[in-house]
Motif scaffolding. Structure first.
Motif, PDB file in Angstrom:
ATOM      1  N   ALA A 125       0.434  -1.596  -0.004  1.00  0.00           N
ATOM      2  CA  ALA A 125      -0.217  -0.098   0.488  1.00  0.00           C
ATOM      3  C   ALA A 125       0.995   0.907  -0.182  1.00  0.00           C
ATOM      4  N   MET A 126       2.317   1.143   0.243  1.00  0.00           N
ATOM      5  CA  MET A 126       2.789   1.859   1.105  1.00  0.00           C
ATOM      6  C   MET A 126       3.605   2.619  -0.246  1.00  0.00           C
ATOM      7  N   SER A 127       4.456   1.325  -1.045  1.00  0.00           N
ATOM      8  CA  SER A 127       4.690   1.648  -2.473  1.00  0.00           C
ATOM      9  C   SER A 127       4.242   2.522  -3.779  1.00  0.00           C
ATOM     10  N   ARG A 128       2.098   2.159  -3.278  1.00  0.00           N
ATOM     11  CA  ARG A 128       1.576   2.351  -4.602  1.00  0.00           C
ATOM     12  C   ARG A 128       0.954   3.717  -4.256  1.00  0.00           C
ATOM     13  N   ILE A 129       0.761   4.291  -3.188  1.00  0.00           N
ATOM     14  CA  ILE A 129       0.539   4.928  -2.347  1.00  0.00           C
ATOM     15  C   ILE A 129       1.695   6.742  -2.836  1.00  0.00           C
ATOM     16  N   PHE A 130       2.312   5.622  -2.237  1.00  0.00           N
ATOM     17  CA  PHE A 130       3.513   7.237  -2.015  1.00  0.00           C
ATOM     18  C   PHE A 130       4.530   7.184  -3.862  1.00  0.00           C
ATOM     19  N   LYS A 131       3.824   6.118  -4.766  1.00  0.00           N
ATOM     20  CA  LYS A 131       4.821   6.341  -5.887  1.00  0.00           C
ATOM     21  C   LYS A 131       4.633   7.924  -6.539  1.00  0.00           C
ATOM     22  N   PRO A 132       3.368   8.227  -6.407  1.00  0.00           N
ATOM     23  CA  PRO A 132       3.317   9.743  -7.100  1.00  0.00           C
ATOM     24  C   PRO A 132       4.153  10.701  -6.617  1.00  0.00           C
ATOM     25  N   LYS A 162       6.888 -12.946   6.893  1.00  0.00           N
ATOM     26  CA  LYS A 162       8.126 -11.991   5.995  1.00  0.00           C
ATOM     27  C   LYS A 162       8.212 -12.757   4.228  1.00  0.00           C
ATOM     28  N   ALA A 163       7.943 -14.058   4.306  1.00  0.00           N
ATOM     29  CA  ALA A 163       8.465 -14.971   3.368  1.00  0.00           C
ATOM     30  C   ALA A 163       7.907 -14.045   1.666  1.00  0.00           C
ATOM     31  N   ALA A 164       6.335 -13.358   2.493  1.00  0.00           N
ATOM     32  CA  ALA A 164       5.591 -12.698   1.118  1.00  0.00           C
ATOM     33  C   ALA A 164       6.035 -11.086   1.661  1.00  0.00           C
ATOM     34  N   LEU A 165       6.381 -11.142   2.506  1.00  0.00           N
ATOM     35  CA  LEU A 165       6.799  -9.366   1.828  1.00  0.00           C
ATOM     36  C   LEU A 165       8.355 -10.103   1.259  1.00  0.00           C
ATOM     37  N   GLU A 166       9.247 -10.834   1.561  1.00  0.00           N
ATOM     38  CA  GLU A 166      10.123 -10.444   0.396  1.00  0.00           C
ATOM     39  C   GLU A 166      10.010 -11.040  -0.994  1.00  0.00           C
ATOM     40  N   ALA A 167       8.767 -11.843  -1.179  1.00  0.00           N
ATOM     41  CA  ALA A 167       8.359 -11.971  -1.970  1.00  0.00           C
ATOM     42  C   ALA A 167       7.119 -10.791  -3.278  1.00  0.00           C
ATOM     43  N   SER A 168       6.772 -10.096  -2.279  1.00  0.00           N
ATOM     44  CA  SER A 168       6.604  -9.061  -2.554  1.00  0.00           C
ATOM     45  C   SER A 168       7.366  -7.496  -2.932  1.00  0.00           C
ATOM     46  N   VAL A 169       8.675  -7.403  -1.942  1.00  0.00           N
ATOM     47  CA  VAL A 169       9.528  -6.884  -3.120  1.00  0.00           C
ATOM     48  C   VAL A 169      10.366  -7.468  -4.532  1.00  0.00           C
ATOM     49  N   ARG A 170      10.283  -8.658  -4.772  1.00  0.00           N
ATOM     50  CA  ARG A 170      10.373  -8.783  -6.002  1.00  0.00           C
ATOM     51  C   ARG A 170       9.131  -8.353  -7.259  1.00  0.00           C
ATOM     52  N   TYR A 171       8.139  -8.954  -6.013  1.00  0.00           N
ATOM     53  CA  TYR A 171       6.530  -7.802  -7.599  1.00  0.00           C
ATOM     54  C   TYR A 171       6.812  -6.772  -7.454  1.00  0.00           C
ATOM     55  N   LEU A 172       7.115  -6.461  -6.855  1.00  0.00           N
ATOM     56  CA  LEU A 172       7.074  -4.507  -6.623  1.00  0.00           C
ATOM     57  C   LEU A 172       8.225  -3.866  -7.240  1.00  0.00           C
ATOM     58  N   ALA A 173       9.273  -4.697  -7.142  1.00  0.00           N
ATOM     59  CA  ALA A 173      10.627  -3.931  -8.315  1.00  0.00           C
ATOM     60  C   ALA A 173      10.523  -4.595  -9.726  1.00  0.00           C
ATOM     61  N   TYR A 174      10.001  -5.275 -10.335  1.00  0.00           N
ATOM     62  CA  TYR A 174       9.411  -5.456 -11.296  1.00  0.00           C
ATOM     63  C   TYR A 174       8.316  -4.004 -11.546  1.00  0.00           C
ATOM     64  N   ASP A 175       6.926  -4.285 -10.622  1.00  0.00           N
ATOM     65  CA  ASP A 175       6.654  -3.509 -11.052  1.00  0.00           C
ATOM     66  C   ASP A 175       7.243  -1.623 -11.444  1.00  0.00           C
ATOM     67  N   LEU A 176       8.038  -1.239 -10.679  1.00  0.00           N
ATOM     68  CA  LEU A 176       8.617  -0.305 -10.338  1.00  0.00           C
ATOM     69  C   LEU A 176       9.879   0.407 -11.299  1.00  0.00           C
ATOM     70  N   GLY A 177      10.298  -0.782 -11.573  1.00  0.00           N
ATOM     71  CA  GLY A 177      11.595  -1.078 -12.500  1.00  0.00           C
ATOM     72  C   GLY A 177      11.492  -0.229 -14.000  1.00  0.00           C
ATOM     73  N   GLY A 178      10.664   0.229 -14.330  1.00  0.00           N
ATOM     74  CA  GLY A 178       9.926   0.723 -15.810  1.00  0.00           C
ATOM     75  C   GLY A 178      10.266   2.427 -14.738  1.00  0.00           C
ATOM     76  N   GLU A 179       9.553   2.866 -13.719  1.00  0.00           N
ATOM     77  CA  GLU A 179      10.259   4.209 -13.428  1.00  0.00           C
ATOM     78  C   GLU A 179      11.223   4.201 -12.929  1.00  0.00           C
ATOM     79  N   ASN A 180      12.576   3.523 -12.771  1.00  0.00           N
ATOM     80  CA  ASN A 180      13.806   3.491 -12.308  1.00  0.00           C
ATOM     81  C   ASN A 180      13.471   3.521 -10.530  1.00  0.00           C
ATOM     82  N   ILE A 181      12.844   2.910  -9.946  1.00  0.00           N
ATOM     83  CA  ILE A 181      12.493   3.188  -8.111  1.00  0.00           C
ATOM     84  C   ILE A 181      13.275   1.314  -8.484  1.00  0.00           C
ATOM     85  N   ARG A 182      14.066   1.840  -7.647  1.00  0.00           N
ATOM     86  CA  ARG A 182      14.304   0.252  -6.901  1.00  0.00           C
ATOM     87  C   ARG A 182      13.481  -0.248  -5.113  1.00  0.00           C
TER      88      ARG A 182
END
Length: 255
Positions: A125-132, A162-182
């Motif tokens: 949620a924070m990644s999505r809401i803070f993205k702008p 924490k296992a779910a959190l680490e999976a979320s890191v990978r999926y968010l990295a993919y979703d945000l990578g095109g905007e050069n957000i790591r």
């Protein structure tokens, strides 16, 4: 000054032993400007004491991650006061005490959902809401632990979260990578924090870790903070979707 000119929000600081506070200190040490989040009014006084001698004083914001509208309010407050930021740190986790004391098989549905909502979904949620309000080449960090991979007695539902959190890191990295957000995670070894004291036999965990880690010691809060600085800085511009271990090498050991 690796973070000179960068503005980083850190969530959530509870007291002087918080990993979030260690990260905030390292950010300031390396030239960055911090925005500090706290969970509720009860913890605000602790944060105000921590920043009392700082000049200039950082912006502090109350951030209850249980509702999207609260996160949206925080994002707007940050944007109105400091403009866009260059990243944020998510150091937020919670599970009801019974879910840590009892065997994992006895985890209630309510406790499971609470742990997932606070410890995992809040990061999404924070990644999505803070993205702008994130600048290009921003960096997002969350905090995890080795209990995501191996069974740590008494860690229970938090290990699954924490296992779910680490999976979320990978999926968010993919979703945000095109905007050069790591997006990356730091897997810290056991540290004495307010949250850690809720884990049964935590002192035994510290001793076990110290005996078996290649460096033959436990880590320091500062070492997590300094690793966060690396991940927030341009030195880590090619790293995303990773879990970086700061655990004195404990994770490499087989026995």
């Amino acid at each position: 000054m690796l973070l000179q000119g960068k503005k980083i929000a850190v969530f959530n600081v509870a007291n002087k032993k918080s990993i979030a506070w260690a990260i905030a200190q390292s950010i300031m040490k390396f030239g960055g400007e911090v925005i500090i989040g706290y969970q509720n009014e009860r913890l605000k006084e602790n944060v105000e004491e921590l920043i009392a001698d700082l000049n200039p004083k950082p912006l502090i914001v109350e951030c209850d991650v249980s509702k999207d509208e609260n996160i949206e309010k925080v994002a707007k407050e940050i944007e109105n006061n400091v403009g866009k930021i260059d990243g944020f740190v998510h150091s937020i986790a919670f599970a009801p005490s019974d879910a840590l004391k009892n065997p994992y098989i006895e985890t209630s549905r309510e406790a499971f959902l609470t742990a997932m909502e606070v410890s995992v979904y809040s990061f999404v949620a924070m990644s999505r809401i803070f993205k702008p309000i994130l600048n290009t080449n921003s960096s997002i960090i969350t905090l995890t632990y080795y209990g995501s991979e191996k069974v740590i007695p008494n860690y229970n539902v938090m290990g699954v979260a924490k296992a779910a959190l680490e999976a979320s890191v990978r999926y968010l990295a993919y979703d945000l990578g095109g905007e050069n957000i790591r997006v990356n995670a730091i897997s810290a070894g056991p540290l004495s924090t307010l949250a850690a004291r809720g884990i049964a036999r935590f002192t035994d965990m510290l001793e076990y870790h110290k005996e078996r880690a290649p460096l033959r010691r436990n880590i320091e809060h500062r070492e997590v903070g300094d690793t966060a600085v690396f991940l927030l800085s341009n030195l880590s511009s090619g790293i995303t979707g990773e879990v970086i271990y700061v655990d004195a090498g404990y994770n490499i050991m087989g026995m």
